[in-house]
Design a protein around this motif. Structure first.
Motif, PDB file in Angstrom:
ATOM      1  N   LEU A  91      58.452 -18.521  -5.159  1.00 22.39           N
ATOM      2  CA  LEU A  91      57.077 -18.921  -4.904  1.00 22.39           C
ATOM      3  C   LEU A  91      56.840 -18.928  -3.397  1.00 22.39           C
ATOM      4  O   LEU A  91      57.791 -18.986  -2.619  1.00 22.39           O
ATOM      5  CB  LEU A  91      56.801 -20.297  -5.507  1.00 22.39           C
ATOM      6  CG  LEU A  91      57.008 -20.392  -7.020  1.00 22.39           C
ATOM      7  CD1 LEU A  91      56.888 -21.835  -7.477  1.00 22.39           C
ATOM      8  CD2 LEU A  91      56.014 -19.512  -7.758  1.00 22.39           C
ATOM      9  N   ARG A  92      55.596 -18.865  -2.996  1.00 22.46           N
ATOM     10  CA  ARG A  92      55.254 -18.818  -1.572  1.00 22.46           C
ATOM     11  C   ARG A  92      55.047 -20.226  -1.018  1.00 22.46           C
ATOM     12  O   ARG A  92      54.080 -20.894  -1.355  1.00 22.46           O
ATOM     13  CB  ARG A  92      53.983 -18.011  -1.363  1.00 22.46           C
ATOM     14  CG  ARG A  92      54.131 -16.567  -1.696  1.00 22.46           C
ATOM     15  CD  ARG A  92      52.822 -15.891  -1.446  1.00 22.46           C
ATOM     16  NE  ARG A  92      52.945 -14.473  -1.697  1.00 22.46           N
ATOM     17  CZ  ARG A  92      52.042 -13.593  -1.357  1.00 22.46           C
ATOM     18  NH1 ARG A  92      50.942 -13.991  -0.743  1.00 22.46           N
ATOM     19  NH2 ARG A  92      52.204 -12.325  -1.610  1.00 22.46           N
ATOM     20  N   CYS A  97      54.770 -19.410   5.872  1.00 22.39           N
ATOM     21  CA  CYS A  97      53.860 -18.267   6.015  1.00 22.39           C
ATOM     22  C   CYS A  97      53.482 -18.001   7.461  1.00 22.39           C
ATOM     23  O   CYS A  97      53.017 -16.907   7.783  1.00 22.39           O
ATOM     24  CB  CYS A  97      52.593 -18.502   5.209  1.00 22.39           C
ATOM     25  SG  CYS A  97      52.890 -18.441   3.440  1.00 22.39           S
ATOM     26  N   GLY A  98      53.654 -18.973   8.324  1.00 22.15           N
ATOM     27  CA  GLY A  98      53.289 -18.779   9.716  1.00 22.15           C
ATOM     28  C   GLY A  98      51.778 -18.714   9.906  1.00 22.15           C
ATOM     29  O   GLY A  98      51.003 -18.975   8.999  1.00 22.15           O
ATOM     30  N   LYS A  99      51.381 -18.347  11.086  1.00 23.97           N
ATOM     31  CA  LYS A  99      49.965 -18.331  11.441  1.00 23.97           C
ATOM     32  C   LYS A  99      49.178 -17.250  10.713  1.00 23.97           C
ATOM     33  O   LYS A  99      47.974 -17.333  10.592  1.00 23.97           O
ATOM     34  CB  LYS A  99      49.805 -18.163  12.951  1.00 23.97           C
ATOM     35  CG  LYS A  99      50.301 -19.358  13.712  1.00 23.97           C
ATOM     36  CD  LYS A  99      50.107 -19.156  15.205  1.00 23.97           C
ATOM     37  CE  LYS A  99      50.635 -20.343  15.974  1.00 23.97           C
ATOM     38  NZ  LYS A  99      50.478 -20.187  17.413  1.00 23.97           N
TER      39      LYS A  99
END
Length: 103
Positions: A91-92, A97-99
């Motif tokens: 899953l994310r 995820c960063g900017k």
């Protein structure tokens, strides 16, 4: 059962399905409850597996009230295990995820 909502998982699954048909990015906020990772946490992660495009935002700073059992905050081990479950099921995690997520 903690919220007193019958058929909660059915409603949650229906909501996830509706969200999957929407355009744009979807963020699912998962409130990690102390002592409920193995039961509720497993169910939440399993519900999210079909929705690999969703981003998971783990809320791990739950503050219990006098009715909550156990009456404590999440441990570092519980938080770590929840993050591991997110990774294990591919899953994310929005924290990873960063900017670029917000662009």
């Amino acid at each position: 059962s903690l919220a007193g909502c019958e058929k909660h998982n059915e409603f949650a699954k229906e909501t996830l399905h509706c969200l999957s048909r929407s355009s744009g990015k979807v963020i699912i906020r998962w409130l990690l409850l102390p002592g409920h990772l193995e039961c509720c946490g497993n169910e939440i992660v399993k519900m999210l597996v079909p929705y690999k495009d969703f981003h998971i935002s783990l809320i791990d700073d739950f503050i219990p009230d006098y009715k909550m059992q156990p009456n404590r905050r999440n441990t570092e081990a519980e938080i770590k295990k929840a993050k591991e479950m997110i990774r294990l099921y591919s899953l994310r995690d929005i924290d990873n995820c960063g900017k670029h997520f917000w662009k």
